[in-house]
Design a protein around this motif. Structure first.
Motif, short mmCIF file in Angstrom:
data_model
loop_
_atom_site.label_atom_id
_atom_site.label_comp_id
_atom_site.label_asym_id
_atom_site.label_seq_id
_atom_site.Cartn_x
_atom_site.Cartn_y
_atom_site.Cartn_z
N ALA A 9 0.81 -1.21 0.00
CA ALA A 9 0.00 0.00 0.00
C ALA A 9 0.85 1.27 0.00
CB ALA A 9 -0.93 0.00 1.20
N LEU A 10 2.17 1.11 0.12
CA LEU A 10 3.07 2.27 0.18
C LEU A 10 3.68 2.55 -1.19
CD1 LEU A 10 4.96 1.40 3.49
CD2 LEU A 10 3.01 2.93 3.22
N PRO A 11 4.06 3.79 -1.46
CA PRO A 11 4.78 4.09 -2.69
C PRO A 11 6.14 3.38 -2.71
CG PRO A 11 3.91 6.10 -1.69
CD PRO A 11 3.75 5.00 -0.68
N LEU A 17 13.02 3.25 1.41
CA LEU A 17 13.49 3.94 2.62
C LEU A 17 13.20 3.12 3.87
CD1 LEU A 17 12.40 7.64 1.86
CD2 LEU A 17 14.71 6.69 1.83
N LEU A 18 12.05 2.47 3.89
CA LEU A 18 11.69 1.64 5.05
C LEU A 18 12.62 0.44 5.17
CD1 LEU A 18 9.57 1.50 7.30
CD2 LEU A 18 8.21 0.02 5.82
N ALA A 42 11.21 -8.31 -1.09
CA ALA A 42 11.68 -9.10 -2.22
C ALA A 42 10.53 -9.85 -2.89
CB ALA A 42 12.75 -10.09 -1.75
N LEU A 43 9.63 -10.41 -2.09
CA LEU A 43 8.46 -11.07 -2.66
C LEU A 43 7.52 -10.07 -3.32
CD1 LEU A 43 7.66 -13.64 0.18
CD2 LEU A 43 8.72 -14.09 -2.03
N LEU A 44 7.49 -8.86 -2.79
CA LEU A 44 6.69 -7.81 -3.41
C LEU A 44 7.27 -7.43 -4.76
CD1 LEU A 44 4.17 -6.18 -2.56
CD2 LEU A 44 5.71 -4.38 -1.79
N ALA A 45 8.60 -7.45 -4.85
CA ALA A 45 9.25 -7.16 -6.14
C ALA A 45 8.89 -8.19 -7.19
CB ALA A 45 10.77 -7.10 -5.95
N ALA A 46 8.65 -9.43 -6.78
CA ALA A 46 8.28 -10.48 -7.72
C ALA A 46 6.93 -10.20 -8.37
CB ALA A 46 8.25 -11.84 -7.02
N THR A 47 6.09 -9.41 -7.72
CA THR A 47 4.79 -9.05 -8.29
C THR A 47 4.86 -7.78 -9.12
OG1 THR A 47 4.14 -7.74 -6.35
CG2 THR A 47 3.66 -10.11 -6.30
N GLY A 48 6.03 -7.13 -9.17
CA GLY A 48 6.20 -5.95 -10.00
C GLY A 48 5.88 -4.64 -9.31
N VAL A 49 5.58 -4.67 -8.02
CA VAL A 49 5.23 -3.43 -7.31
C VAL A 49 6.47 -2.57 -7.08
CG1 VAL A 49 4.24 -2.48 -5.19
CG2 VAL A 49 3.26 -4.53 -6.24
N VAL A 50 7.59 -3.19 -6.73
CA VAL A 50 8.86 -2.49 -6.53
C VAL A 50 9.93 -3.18 -7.37
CG1 VAL A 50 8.31 -1.64 -4.22
CG2 VAL A 50 9.34 -3.89 -4.48
#
Length: 232
Positions: A9-11, A17-18, A42-50
Motif C-alpha cells: 500500500a506504500l509508494p 526507505l523503510l 523481495a516477494l513484493l518485487a516479484a509481483t512488480g510493485v517495486v
C-alpha cells in the motif's frame, strides 16, 4: 504476508526507505524485524510493485551504514553499553546471547561479521560487539560490506526469482487445474451413471426370473396332477 500486504500500500520510494531504515537500525543493535521486511519486499518485487535492484541496494546500504554506526557506538560505549542493551532487550541481547556472540568472534574473528549477517543474533550484535572488542575498523568494514552486499542482493534476488517462478507456475497450473477438474467431473459422472445402470439391471433380473418361472408352471398342461400325486 501481513507485512507484504502493508508494504504494497506504500509508494515504492517509501518501501526502499523503510527497508534501509529498519535494517539500518537493526544493525545498530536494536532488535527489529529487518529480515522480515527484506523478505516481504523481495516477494513484493516479484509481483512488480517495486524493483528488486532498489530493494537489494536499500538493504545493503542500511546493513553497511547501520553496522558502521553500531561499531562506532560499541567502540565508544564498550561493554557497559552491551550490558545496558542486554537489560533493555533481555530476550534478544541477554547475557547468554552476548556470550554466544563473543564466542563466535573469538572463534572466527572478523569473519564473524561476514557470516553474522546471515544469523539473526549476530546480525544485531556484530557492529556494537566488534566496536566494543576494538576490532580494527578497516577489517571490520571489509567484512561488513562484503556480508551486507552478499546478504542483501543474494536474499533479494533468490526470493525474487522464486516468487516469479511460483507466480508463473501457479498461473499455468490454474488452467491445468481447470481442465483436470472438468475431466474429473465428466469421468465421475460417467462412472456414477454406469454404476446406476448396473444396480438397476441387477434389481430387475430377479423379478424377470420369478415371472418366467411362474409362467412355465402355468403352461404345463401335459402334467396330470393326480398322476403326479400317485407317483409321490
Amino acid at each position: 504476508m501481513d507485512v507484504q500486504h502493508w508494504l504494497s500500500a506504500l509508494p515504492p520510494g517509501v518501501v526502499y526507505l523503510l527497508v534501509a531504515g529498519v535494517i539500518g537500525v537493526e544493525s545498530m543493535g536494536v532488535p527489529l524485524p529487518g529480515e522480515i521486511v527484506l523478505v516481504s519486499s523481495a516477494l513484493l518485487a516479484a509481483t512488480g510493485v517495486v524493483e528488486p535492484e532498489w530493494v537489494a541496494s536499500a538493504a545493503a546500504f542500511g546493513a553497511i551504514v547501520g553496522d558502521s554506526v553500531g561499531y562506532a557506538v560499541g567502540r565508544r560505549g564498550g561493554r557497559p553499553l552491551l550490558a545496558r542493551l542486554g537489560r533493555r532487550f533481555p530476550k534478544h541481547l541477554g547475557p547468554a546471547q552476548l556470550a554466544r556472540a563473543e564466542q563466535s568472534f573469538a572463534r572466527h574473528g572478523v569473519w564473524a561479521v561476514f557470516f553474522g549477517r546471515f544469523v539473526a543474533l549476530l546480525r544485531i550484535l556484530a557492529g556494537p560487539l566488534a566496536g566494543a572488542l576494538h576490532v580494527p575498523y578497516r577489517r571490520f568494514l571489509l567484512a561488513n560490506a562484503a556480508g551486507g552486499l552478499v546478504w542483501a542482493f543474494g536474499t533479494t534476488y533468490l526470493l525474487y526469482t522464486v516468487g516469479r517462478a511460483a507466480e508463473h507456475w501457479l498461473k499455468d497450473i490454474s488452467w491445468a487445474g481447470l481442465v483436470l477438474a472438468v475431466l474429473a467431473g465428466l469421468a465421475s459422472t460417467w462412472w456414477l451413471r454406469r454404476r446406476a445402470h448396473r444396480v438397476e439391471a441387477a434389481e430387475v433380473a430377479p423379478g424377470m426370473e420369478a415371472a418366467s418361472g411362474g409362467q412355465s408352471a402355468a403352461v404345463a398342461p401335459d402334467v396330470d396332477p393326480v398322476r403326479a400325486g400317485n407317483e409321490h
